[in-house]
Design a protein around this motif. Structure first.
Motif, PDB file in Angstrom:
ATOM      1  N   PRO A   1       4.393 -11.499  59.092  1.00 22.20           N
ATOM      2  CA  PRO A   1       5.752 -11.449  58.554  1.00 22.20           C
ATOM      3  C   PRO A   1       5.912 -12.360  57.348  1.00 22.20           C
ATOM      4  CG  PRO A   1       5.714 -12.823  60.507  1.00 22.20           C
ATOM      5  CD  PRO A   1       4.326 -12.265  60.336  1.00 22.20           C
ATOM      6  N   PHE A   2       6.217 -11.757  56.211  1.00 17.24           N
ATOM      7  CA  PHE A   2       6.581 -12.566  55.039  1.00 17.24           C
ATOM      8  C   PHE A   2       8.069 -12.854  55.167  1.00 17.24           C
ATOM      9  CE2 PHE A   2       8.356 -13.089  50.821  1.00 17.24           C
ATOM     10  CZ  PHE A   2       7.524 -14.050  50.284  1.00 17.24           C
ATOM     11  N   GLU A   3       8.390 -14.023  55.646  1.00 13.53           N
ATOM     12  CA  GLU A   3       9.783 -14.383  55.908  1.00 13.53           C
ATOM     13  C   GLU A   3      10.112 -15.686  55.195  1.00 13.53           C
ATOM     14  OE1 GLU A   3      12.808 -15.465  59.613  1.00 13.53           O
ATOM     15  OE2 GLU A   3      10.750 -14.789  60.002  1.00 13.53           O
ATOM     16  N   ILE A   4      11.117 -15.641  54.360  1.00 10.84           N
ATOM     17  CA  ILE A   4      11.578 -16.860  53.705  1.00 10.84           C
ATOM     18  C   ILE A   4      12.397 -17.648  54.721  1.00 10.84           C
ATOM     19  CG2 ILE A   4      12.992 -17.812  51.845  1.00 10.84           C
ATOM     20  CD1 ILE A   4      12.357 -15.314  50.224  1.00 10.84           C
ATOM     21  N   THR A   5      11.901 -18.808  55.094  1.00 17.09           N
ATOM     22  CA  THR A   5      12.548 -19.595  56.148  1.00 17.09           C
ATOM     23  C   THR A   5      13.457 -20.683  55.607  1.00 17.09           C
ATOM     24  OG1 THR A   5      10.578 -21.007  56.261  1.00 17.09           O
ATOM     25  CG2 THR A   5      10.685 -19.155  57.792  1.00 17.09           C
ATOM     26  N   SER A   6      13.279 -21.039  54.333  1.00 15.02           N
ATOM     27  CA  SER A   6      14.132 -22.097  53.779  1.00 15.02           C
ATOM     28  C   SER A   6      14.147 -22.032  52.256  1.00 15.02           C
ATOM     29  CB  SER A   6      13.623 -23.473  54.220  1.00 15.02           C
ATOM     30  OG  SER A   6      14.359 -24.519  53.607  1.00 15.02           O
ATOM     31  N   ILE A   7      15.322 -22.185  51.672  1.00 17.15           N
ATOM     32  CA  ILE A   7      15.481 -22.333  50.221  1.00 17.15           C
ATOM     33  C   ILE A   7      16.433 -23.506  49.993  1.00 17.15           C
ATOM     34  CG2 ILE A   7      16.201 -21.282  48.057  1.00 17.15           C
ATOM     35  CD1 ILE A   7      15.704 -18.567  49.267  1.00 17.15           C
ATOM     36  N   VAL A   8      15.949 -24.530  49.315  1.00 17.84           N
ATOM     37  CA  VAL A   8      16.776 -25.714  49.061  1.00 17.84           C
ATOM     38  C   VAL A   8      16.724 -26.040  47.569  1.00 17.84           C
ATOM     39  CG1 VAL A   8      17.156 -28.150  49.569  1.00 17.84           C
ATOM     40  CG2 VAL A   8      16.336 -26.621  51.376  1.00 17.84           C
TER      41      VAL A   8
END
Length: 290
Positions: free
Chosen positions: A214-221
């Motif tokens: 799974p290519f899942e973006i887990t965090s963007i800060v």
């Protein structure tokens, strides 16, 4: 690469939780280990030797001297085990097993050497690896997790026949697990008794199919003071990724359109990158915006 103007986001879009799936490839183990061997020629290497499979993924049969199956020593069957080392951590989807496969000839049946009772375990890098025969080779305290079983494997084909029959995988175990480097099979029993089986137990081949990563973006800060953007996502150990940017959402090639900033390899099961201005400072792998 350079752009005419610095990248300045004008629209905020929450991409956390975005999932893109991929996978299904075969992964050849870099090594295999077994609890014991009947002879030096019936060792762990036979379990992953691609020379024993034809173009249709069928296993070649052969007589005892052909060394086409792993066979244990005459130990207690419940002490035997095998494990594979994938070389790095991967998401796996299926483990295919070819049970003991020997072609002997009339009146000499050895299919009882096939593994019957089993439990399949998986572990990541740093797991405690067994060395000697043991009834509990893959302990939870050593980093191992049960992934399939306990259960029974299908018996290998009758060996009292002539020629070199081809064998499809006798079992395909669905194992959907992330962060797997080691795959272990704890052998509990065999399909004996049969004449000429001694007390040994064996397997012919094991094959690993990678699962959906799974290519899942887990965090963007985003740091508003420095314009640094830190992105963390689930990744594959040998995955290759690229990051693009735009301040207009126009097609690539047009002024202000999408532009590839950099490409890079994944860091393992999770990767963190930092997108920063030209002279920015960051402690994580970074990608400059010029």
């Amino acid at each position: 690469m350079t752009t005419d103007v610095p990248f300045t986001p004008t629209v905020t879009v929450d991409l956390t939780g975005l999932v893109i799936a991929s996978g299904g490839e075969l992964r050849q183990p870099v090594a295999a280990a077994v609890s014991s061997t009947f002879t030096a020629d019936h060792d762990a290497a036979t379990l992953t030797d691609l020379a024993h499979l034809d173009a249709s993924n069928l296993h070649f049969g052969g007589d005892f001297t052909a060394n086409i199956s792993w066979l244990s020593a005459d130990n207690a069957t419940s002490d035997e085990w095998v494990y594979l080392d994938l070389g790095a951590e991967f998401t796996i989807g299926e483990v295919r097993i070819w049970n003991y496969h020997e072609v002997v000839g009339a009146d000499f049946e050895t299919s009882g050497r096939s593994v019957k009772g089993y439990e399949l375990f998986v572990a990541g890098t740093g797991a405690s690896l067994p060395v000697d025969p043991s009834e509990t080779p893959f302990a939870a305290g050593g980093g191992w997790v049960s992934a399939s079983g306990p259960g029974d494997l299908a018996i290998g084909p009758p060996t009292a026949n002539e020629g070199v029959p081809l064998l499809a995988a006798t079992d395909a175990l669905a194992v959907s697990m992330m962060g797997v480097r080691y795959i272990g099979i704890d052998i509990r029993s065999r399909h004996a008794p049969d004449q000429f089986t001694t007390t040994a137990v064996g397997l012919a081949q094991i094959q690993v199919v990678l699962g959906v990563v799974p290519f899942e973006i887990t965090s963007i800060v985003r740091n508003s003071a420095t314009d640094e953007v830190v992105i963390t996502f689930n990744s594959a150990s040998e995955g290759f990724y690229a990051i693009d940017a735009t301040n207009s959402l126009l097609p690539q090639g047009e002024a202000g359109g999408w532009l590839e900033l950099s490409d890079f390899e994944g860091q393992g099961a999770s990767t963190t990158i930092c997108v920063i201005p030209p002279d920015g400072i960051s402690s994580c792998p970074r990608i400059h915006i010029y």
